[in-house]
Write an enzyme that holds these catalytic residues in place. Structure first.
Site, PDB file in Angstrom:
ATOM      1  N   LYS A   1      44.219  48.005  34.765  1.00 42.65           N
ATOM      2  CA  LYS A   1      45.124  49.014  34.209  1.00 42.65           C
ATOM      3  C   LYS A   1      44.778  50.393  34.765  1.00 42.65           C
ATOM      4  O   LYS A   1      45.650  51.136  35.204  1.00 42.65           O
ATOM      5  CB  LYS A   1      45.008  48.994  32.686  1.00 42.65           C
ATOM      6  CG  LYS A   1      46.232  49.468  31.965  1.00 42.65           C
ATOM      7  CD  LYS A   1      46.081  49.302  30.456  1.00 42.65           C
ATOM      8  CE  LYS A   1      46.427  47.903  29.991  1.00 42.65           C
ATOM      9  NZ  LYS A   1      46.047  47.656  28.585  1.00 42.65           N
TER      10      LYS A   1
ATOM     11  N   ARG B   1      43.045  52.460  25.565  1.00 45.58           N
ATOM     12  CA  ARG B   1      43.497  51.135  26.021  1.00 45.58           C
ATOM     13  C   ARG B   1      42.401  50.433  26.802  1.00 45.58           C
ATOM     14  O   ARG B   1      41.796  51.004  27.692  1.00 45.58           O
ATOM     15  CB  ARG B   1      44.715  51.300  26.938  1.00 45.58           C
ATOM     16  CG  ARG B   1      45.677  52.358  26.477  1.00 45.58           C
ATOM     17  CD  ARG B   1      46.711  52.691  27.535  1.00 45.58           C
ATOM     18  NE  ARG B   1      47.635  51.601  27.807  1.00 45.58           N
ATOM     19  CZ  ARG B   1      48.531  51.633  28.779  1.00 45.58           C
ATOM     20  NH1 ARG B   1      48.599  52.682  29.600  1.00 45.58           N
ATOM     21  NH2 ARG B   1      49.338  50.606  28.963  1.00 45.58           N
TER      22      ARG B   1
ATOM     23  N   GLY C   1      43.552  38.429  24.283  1.00 46.18           N
ATOM     24  CA  GLY C   1      42.411  37.981  23.483  1.00 46.18           C
ATOM     25  C   GLY C   1      41.429  39.097  23.273  1.00 46.18           C
ATOM     26  O   GLY C   1      40.533  39.014  22.449  1.00 46.18           O
TER      27      GLY C   1
ATOM     28  N   MET D   1      40.860  43.436  22.637  1.00 48.48           N
ATOM     29  CA  MET D   1      41.372  44.277  21.559  1.00 48.48           C
ATOM     30  C   MET D   1      42.766  44.816  21.840  1.00 48.48           C
ATOM     31  O   MET D   1      43.216  44.874  22.967  1.00 48.48           O
ATOM     32  CB  MET D   1      40.419  45.420  21.324  1.00 48.48           C
ATOM     33  CG  MET D   1      40.642  46.574  22.275  1.00 48.48           C
ATOM     34  SD  MET D   1      40.291  48.100  21.401  1.00 48.48           S
ATOM     35  CE  MET D   1      41.516  49.160  22.099  1.00 48.48           C
TER      36      MET D   1
ATOM     37  N   ARG E   1      51.522  46.228  37.063  1.00 49.39           N
ATOM     38  CA  ARG E   1      50.597  45.218  37.594  1.00 49.39           C
ATOM     39  C   ARG E   1      51.425  44.120  38.242  1.00 49.39           C
ATOM     40  O   ARG E   1      52.632  44.007  37.985  1.00 49.39           O
ATOM     41  CB  ARG E   1      49.743  44.631  36.472  1.00 49.39           C
ATOM     42  CG  ARG E   1      50.575  43.945  35.418  1.00 49.39           C
ATOM     43  CD  ARG E   1      49.728  43.356  34.318  1.00 49.39           C
ATOM     44  NE  ARG E   1      50.581  42.973  33.206  1.00 49.39           N
ATOM     45  CZ  ARG E   1      50.151  42.764  31.975  1.00 49.39           C
ATOM     46  NH1 ARG E   1      48.888  42.893  31.682  1.00 49.39           N
ATOM     47  NH2 ARG E   1      50.984  42.408  31.030  1.00 49.39           N
TER      48      ARG E   1
ATOM     49  N   HIS F   1      35.129   9.276  31.210  1.00 52.17           N
ATOM     50  CA  HIS F   1      35.886   8.204  31.850  1.00 52.17           C
ATOM     51  C   HIS F   1      37.383   8.433  31.696  1.00 52.17           C
ATOM     52  O   HIS F   1      38.137   8.402  32.668  1.00 52.17           O
ATOM     53  CB  HIS F   1      35.483   6.861  31.235  1.00 52.17           C
ATOM     54  CG  HIS F   1      36.278   5.713  31.785  1.00 52.17           C
ATOM     55  ND1 HIS F   1      37.423   5.249  31.170  1.00 52.17           N
ATOM     56  CD2 HIS F   1      36.114   4.980  32.900  1.00 52.17           C
ATOM     57  CE1 HIS F   1      37.913   4.253  31.894  1.00 52.17           C
ATOM     58  NE2 HIS F   1      37.140   4.069  32.949  1.00 52.17           N
TER      59      HIS F   1
ATOM     60  N   SER G   1      28.774  11.509  52.087  1.00 50.83           N
ATOM     61  CA  SER G   1      29.783  11.974  51.152  1.00 50.83           C
ATOM     62  C   SER G   1      29.042  12.433  49.909  1.00 50.83           C
ATOM     63  O   SER G   1      28.310  11.660  49.297  1.00 50.83           O
ATOM     64  CB  SER G   1      30.754  10.839  50.824  1.00 50.83           C
ATOM     65  OG  SER G   1      31.709  11.299  49.911  1.00 50.83           O
TER      66      SER G   1
ATOM     67  N   CYS H   1      33.170  13.981  47.410  1.00 51.49           N
ATOM     68  CA  CYS H   1      34.116  13.111  46.711  1.00 51.49           C
ATOM     69  C   CYS H   1      33.957  13.168  45.206  1.00 51.49           C
ATOM     70  O   CYS H   1      34.495  12.352  44.488  1.00 51.49           O
ATOM     71  CB  CYS H   1      33.994  11.677  47.206  1.00 51.49           C
ATOM     72  SG  CYS H   1      32.394  10.931  46.832  1.00 51.49           S
TER      73      CYS H   1
ATOM     74  N   TYR I   1      35.632  17.663  55.004  1.00 57.13           N
ATOM     75  CA  TYR I   1      36.773  17.406  54.115  1.00 57.13           C
ATOM     76  C   TYR I   1      36.330  17.393  52.662  1.00 57.13           C
ATOM     77  O   TYR I   1      35.134  17.272  52.362  1.00 57.13           O
ATOM     78  CB  TYR I   1      37.444  16.066  54.458  1.00 57.13           C
ATOM     79  CG  TYR I   1      36.589  14.864  54.139  1.00 57.13           C
ATOM     80  CD1 TYR I   1      36.666  14.260  52.883  1.00 57.13           C
ATOM     81  CD2 TYR I   1      35.707  14.336  55.071  1.00 57.13           C
ATOM     82  CE1 TYR I   1      35.867  13.169  52.568  1.00 57.13           C
ATOM     83  CE2 TYR I   1      34.913  13.246  54.769  1.00 57.13           C
ATOM     84  CZ  TYR I   1      34.994  12.668  53.510  1.00 57.13           C
ATOM     85  OH  TYR I   1      34.203  11.602  53.197  1.00 57.13           O
TER      86      TYR I   1
HETATM   87  P1  ADP Z   1      48.475  45.698  26.379  1.00 53.89           P
HETATM   88  O1  ADP Z   1      47.531  45.455  27.469  1.00 53.89           O
HETATM   89  O2  ADP Z   1      48.298  44.843  25.188  1.00 53.89           O
HETATM   90  O3  ADP Z   1      49.881  45.765  26.868  1.00 53.89           O
HETATM   91  P2  ADP Z   1      48.507  48.517  26.454  1.00 53.89           P
HETATM   92  O4  ADP Z   1      47.287  49.309  26.557  1.00 53.89           O
HETATM   93  O5  ADP Z   1      49.274  48.349  27.702  1.00 53.89           O
HETATM   94  O6  ADP Z   1      48.134  47.123  25.822  1.00 53.89           O
HETATM   95  O7  ADP Z   1      49.388  49.225  25.368  1.00 53.89           O
HETATM   96  C1  ADP Z   1      50.174  48.623  24.370  1.00 53.89           C
HETATM   97  C2  ADP Z   1      51.501  49.362  24.242  1.00 53.89           C
HETATM   98  O8  ADP Z   1      51.310  50.735  23.998  1.00 53.89           O
HETATM   99  C3  ADP Z   1      52.305  49.268  25.507  1.00 53.89           C
HETATM  100  O9  ADP Z   1      53.661  49.047  25.190  1.00 53.89           O
HETATM  101  C4  ADP Z   1      52.130  50.607  26.145  1.00 53.89           C
HETATM  102  O10 ADP Z   1      53.200  50.939  26.950  1.00 53.89           O
HETATM  103  C5  ADP Z   1      52.006  51.513  24.935  1.00 53.89           C
HETATM  104  N1  ADP Z   1      51.222  52.703  25.268  1.00 53.89           N
HETATM  105  C6  ADP Z   1      49.966  52.718  25.736  1.00 53.89           C
HETATM  106  N2  ADP Z   1      49.570  53.973  25.983  1.00 53.89           N
HETATM  107  C7  ADP Z   1      50.596  54.772  25.668  1.00 53.89           C
HETATM  108  C8  ADP Z   1      50.809  56.174  25.718  1.00 53.89           C
HETATM  109  N3  ADP Z   1      49.873  57.000  26.173  1.00 53.89           N
HETATM  110  N4  ADP Z   1      51.987  56.662  25.308  1.00 53.89           N
HETATM  111  C9  ADP Z   1      52.936  55.825  24.854  1.00 53.89           C
HETATM  112  N5  ADP Z   1      52.828  54.503  24.783  1.00 53.89           N
HETATM  113  C10 ADP Z   1      51.657  53.968  25.200  1.00 53.89           C
HETATM  114 MG    MG Z   2      50.273  46.709  28.530  1.00 52.48          MG
END
Ligand code: ADP
Ligand code: MG
Ligand code: MG
Length: 879
Positions: free
Chosen positions: A23, A93, A102, A104, A340, A458, A768, A835, A855
């Site tokens: 990210k 984030r 999974g 936070m 991404r 098995h 092998s 193998c 192989y």
């Molecule tokens: P995830 O990885 O679960 O998507 P994110 O960190 O991308 O978590 O964020 C969750 C939501 O919050 C997303 O929809 C993202 O666009 C929104 N968000 C994150 N940061 C901001 C921000 N600075 N302003 C507005 N929305 C945000």
């Molecule tokens: Mg996101």
């Protein structure tokens, strides 16, 4: 010089994924190419690692640097934390190198407290703005508490539901400023009740806690399980992104959305996504309201949408891949919050890769690199109908041991499976564990479910070989095989009850679920063609009957790397003869029994040579301990006694004499040939005669049989068995005046064989690597029992993955590499392959490429995976 732990978005780029997480690296990259991104900073993955080194605390040095960057961010944005004139609100984030559900949830609107809220409203006292402020405030308290309390979400949702019910409204947006204000107070009270402390009002304390929560979430149980399933090392750590908020919930002239530049389900080249007005962050995914399709955004926000379309185009051209994006519109102005490479279905991945090549965006090698080898699995097996699956409720979970989907009536024995299938019933074979005797029943069943056993049990190995769906090791089932029933999720299932199992996820469902046949599309073939062009490693298959062989050839196998002859012995018409051989008292009796087996073996081999059409085949001599063949049922014992003219007592004595304390290290492999040379002689005759016969019909195939001696640990042992093979083969070949060549080689599966490969190599035309046994003997634990304690090893981070599924490169791999080197030194023309089950595991395939094996050999349904993985290994290790 001390390390740098924080980076402004202007200081990073897409290449810094390891340090900044996915990210963070992409936020920096989007900043660099001039896209509208709120400007914040990223705390590195190294800070996370250091947090753990320091005993789960952020040390003073790092904390000071974070505060320095907070100040920088404040200056850049002209706002300040906790300021009553111009307060800065941020999101915190998480973001690891690889995207990791999974972990936070994100915290939004951090920086709010009662004073800031009051000041914001005082500066703009309209009802609409007041509503926005309280909406943001209650969201913040909710998210922050959830993270601090770990699983507190539901308490807050209950409070929201209660409020909505009291006000008689359905949607969050219908709640008024006063309602939201009250909710915020209720949330704070809830926090205090659950945590025992006041909700923190100092924004810097809030930030500190939020950062720690992100670091902590790297080690939560969900994240640990996800990492293990996806080969993500614990040592990576996660980064933290802190950035100013932009507000999609400001008013009706604002909104938020997610979009893909192409359709992630089909690959179609068309913008795909959803948008919600007057909303924030995860409202879109959480489904609090039904979002509108992205196309409608064009009408609502024409300018922002036009800009967004252009950005999509730029991003695709920049990353040369389909993008998944998050964005927000605040007062009609567009902001980019994430991009991404988009996740996609395997079918979409193939379509997108081939389209990108055709569009001139990428070359063939890049296309080959874009496909996740393991994802191909799902394209080769029947699947549950997507809609039907959504409605189904899982009743339990085992290991996804062999992919595919199966629905059928429960049966509890292989015989029943066969019988029911013969009268046209679909069945799922449910067993405590399976044994070689169950093979026929496994074939007849739609799928197999076992209580015990791991990924290389098995059931798992055989099912994968057959391409049959299998869920193994569902320990929560209470099994009562005798009375033909089991208990799961509080319900008792009897013979004939319908269940469905998903061999990819390991999920078990009550009742029948519709399945659909998998189809191999044209894109698939095209990508595989490219893979074949760039790989160096050969790919063979493990197969022991003509049907599987033909299947594997269709999937692109270039030969058989392992034909396990014993599997042929379990057929109904052969097992009596092998039992007779085992219970024979004299060489004469034994040879008589073997003479019955010989033509059957020969015809099996003829079938396989024919299916192979000239491709090579390595046949392994009899390997398992003999007790695996003897009858266990009273009736079968009586039958055998009668056939052999012996008493039941005598047969039982023979059977108990075969008992071993440690059968895997017992009388098996080449040890059988050393004690009973006549077995090796019979098998050699069958192989050589089959090759001669088939070759006579197809001289252009130039068949060169490869005979493999299992479980060798000493050169003289191999020499002894080889002499028998050579003597037998030469006689036959001479008798028909043929000049057919053949090869004799050995498995390397005992550590001593690897250690003395220089001596053994002198006697062998090929090695092998039998990495299942080699792993078991090197670790000193059995693959059938390891499941019982490996869980504890994962929890304690002693092992990160199952060494039977993923080759242990540090230990077992060292033996492989050493044996390869020693073997080549002894015999420069030696041919080297692997193998074990590892032959179909992408990471292990890469290892085989690197150590220069010729192989890999894997089960038929993994052949395409191995082909692709081999190509990726070659491309990755170019230069
Ligand atoms: P995830 O990885 O679960 O998507 P994110 O960190 O991308 O978590 O964020 C969750 C939501 O919050 C997303 O929809 C993202 O666009 C929104 N968000 C994150 N940061 C901001 C921000 N600075 N302003 C507005 N929305 C945000
Ligand atoms: Mg996101
Ligand atoms: Mg073995």
């Amino acid at each position: 010089m001390s390390k740098k732990y924080c980076y402004l978005f202007t200081e990073g780029n897409a290449g810094m994924r390891e340090l900044l997480g996915g990210k963070g690296a992409n936020l920096a990259e989007m900043t660099n190419i001039g896209l509208p991104v709120p400007q914040g900073f990223t705390i590195t993955t190294e800070a996370c690692t250091q947090y753990y080194v320091d005993g789960k605390r952020i040390n003073d040095e790092i904390m000071a640097e974070i505060m320095e960057y907070v100040t920088k961010m404040e200056e850049i944005n002209g706002k300040k934390f906790g300021d009553l004139q111009n307060p800065l609100l941020v999101s915190v984030r998480s973001g690891a190198r690889a995207s990791m559900p999974g972990m936070m949830d994100t915290i939004l609107n951090l920086g709010l407290n009662d004073d800031v809220v009051a000041a914001m409203i005082a500066a703009n006292p309209t009802p609409e703005f007041e509503r926005f402020v309280y909406d943001s405030y209650r969201r913040f308290i909710q998210m922050f508490s959830d993270v601090v309390m770990e699983v507190g979400k539901k308490y807050f949702e209950q409070l929201i539901d209660k409020m909505k019910a009291e006000r008689g409204v359905t949607f969050d947006v219908e709640l008024t400023a006063a309602d939201l204000k009250e909710l915020a107070q209720q949330f704070k009270a809830e926090y205090k009740a659950k945590i025992g402390e006041e909700f923190p009002s100092d924004p810097k304390v809030q930030l500190n806690e939020a950062i720690k929560a992100v670091f902590r979430s790297w080690d939560n149980p969900r994240a640990n399980v996800y990492r293990r399933d996806n080969d993500i090392p614990y040592s990576w750590g996660t980064a933290v992104n802190v950035m100013p908020m932009v507000f999609g919930n400001l008013n009706d002239n604002s909104g938020t959305g997610v979009a893909f530049t192409r359709n992630p389900a089909t690959g179609e080249k068309k913008l795909f996504g959803e948008f919600l007005t007057n909303a924030q962050g995860e409202d879109v995914v959480a489904g609090v309201r039904t979002p509108m399709p992205i196309s409608e955004m064009a009408e609502k926000f024409p300018e922002a949408f036009a800009q967004f379309e252009q950005i999509c185009k730029n991003l695709e051209e920049h990353y040369r891949d389909m993008q998944d994006m998050e964005f927000t519109v605040e007062n009609a102005k567009l902001y980019m919050l994430q991009c991404r490479n988009g996740k996609r279905t395997p079918a979409a991945a193939l379509a997108i890769a081939t389209d990108l090549v055709d569009e001139g965006m990428i070359d063939e090698k890049k296309a080959v690199m874009m496909i996740e080898p393991r994802s191909l699995d799902t394209l080769l097996h029947p699947q549950f109908d997507g809609e039907a699956l959504k409605k189904a409720q899982a009743i339990g979970k085992g290991l996804g041991a062999s992919p595919g989907a199966a629905s059928g009536k429960v049966v509890f024995s292989a015989e029943d499976a066969k019988e029911w299938a013969e009268r046209g019933e679909k069945v799922v074979l449910v067993r405590l564990e399976t044994s070689p005797e169950d093979i026929e029943g496994m074939k007849a069943a739609q799928g197999i479910l076992t209580v015990r056993g791991g990924m290389t049990s098995h059931a798992a190995v055989v099912a994968r070989g057959m391409g049959k769906c299998c869920v193994s090791g569902c320990g929560e089932m209470k099994m009562d095989e005798e009375n033909k029933r089991f208990e799961l999720a509080g319900k008792t299932y009897k013979e004939g009850d319908w269940i469905s199992i998903d061999g990819s996820t390991g999920n078990i469902y009550d009742g029948a679920i519709q399945t659909v046949d998998a189809s191999v599309s044209g894109d698939f073939a095209r990508v595989m063609g490219w893979a074949d062009k760039y790989r160096r490693l050969g790919v063979r298959t493990n197969a022991d009957n003509p049907h599987d062989t033909a299947q594997a050839v269709k999937f692109g196998a270039e030969g058989i790397g392992l034909c396990r002859t014993e599997h042929m012995f379990f057929n109904e018409d052969r097992i009596p003869a092998i039992r007779e051989m085992i219970c024979a008292d004299t060489l004469e009796q034994r040879e008589k029994a073997l003479a019955k087996l010989e033509p059957m073996q020969q015809s099996d081999f003829e079938g396989m040579y024919t299916a192979l059409a000239g491709r090579p085949m390595t046949v392994r001599l009899l390997d398992p301990p003999l007790h695996e063949f003897v009858p266990t049922e009273e009736a079968d014992i009586e039958l055998l006694a009668r056939d052999m003219g012996k008493s039941v007592e005598e047969i039982k004595n023979i059977i108990s004499a075969l008992h071993e304390f440690n059968p895997m290290m017992g009388h098996r492999g080449c040890r059988l040939a050393v004690t009973y040379p006549e077995i090796a002689a019979m098998q050699t005759r069958a192989i050589i005669k089959a090759a001669l016969n088939v070759n006579a019909k197809h001289p252009e195939w130039n068949i060169v049989p490869e005979i493999m001696v299992p479980l060798v640990g000493e050169a003289r042992e191999l020499k002894y068995v080889k002499d028998i093979i050579v003597k037998t083969a030469d006689e036959i070949i001479a008798s028909v005046r043929s000049d057919m060549k053949y090869k004799v080689g050995t498995m390397i599966e005992i550590p001593r064989a690897a250690l003395t490969a220089d001596e053994i190599g002198k006697e062998a035309d090929f090695f092998s690597f039998g990495t299942n046994d080699l792993t078991q003997m090197t670790f000193g634990f059995s693959r059938d029992d390891a499941g019982k304690f490996l869980g504890a090893y994962y929890d304690k981070k002693i092992y990160e993955s199952d060494p039977f599924a993923r080759l242990d490169q540090n230990g077992v791999g060292k033996l492989v590499e050493m044996a390869a080197t020693l073997g080549r030194k002894a015999n420069p023309r030696i041919h080297l392959g692997i193998c074990g089950e590892h032959g179909g595991d992408p990471a292990s395939v890469e290892f085989c490429h690197k150590v220069g094996l010729d192989y890999v050999s894997c089960s038929p349904y993994r052949v395409p995976i191995a082909r692709l993985a081999a190509a990726q290994a070659a491309i990755k290790n170019e230069k």
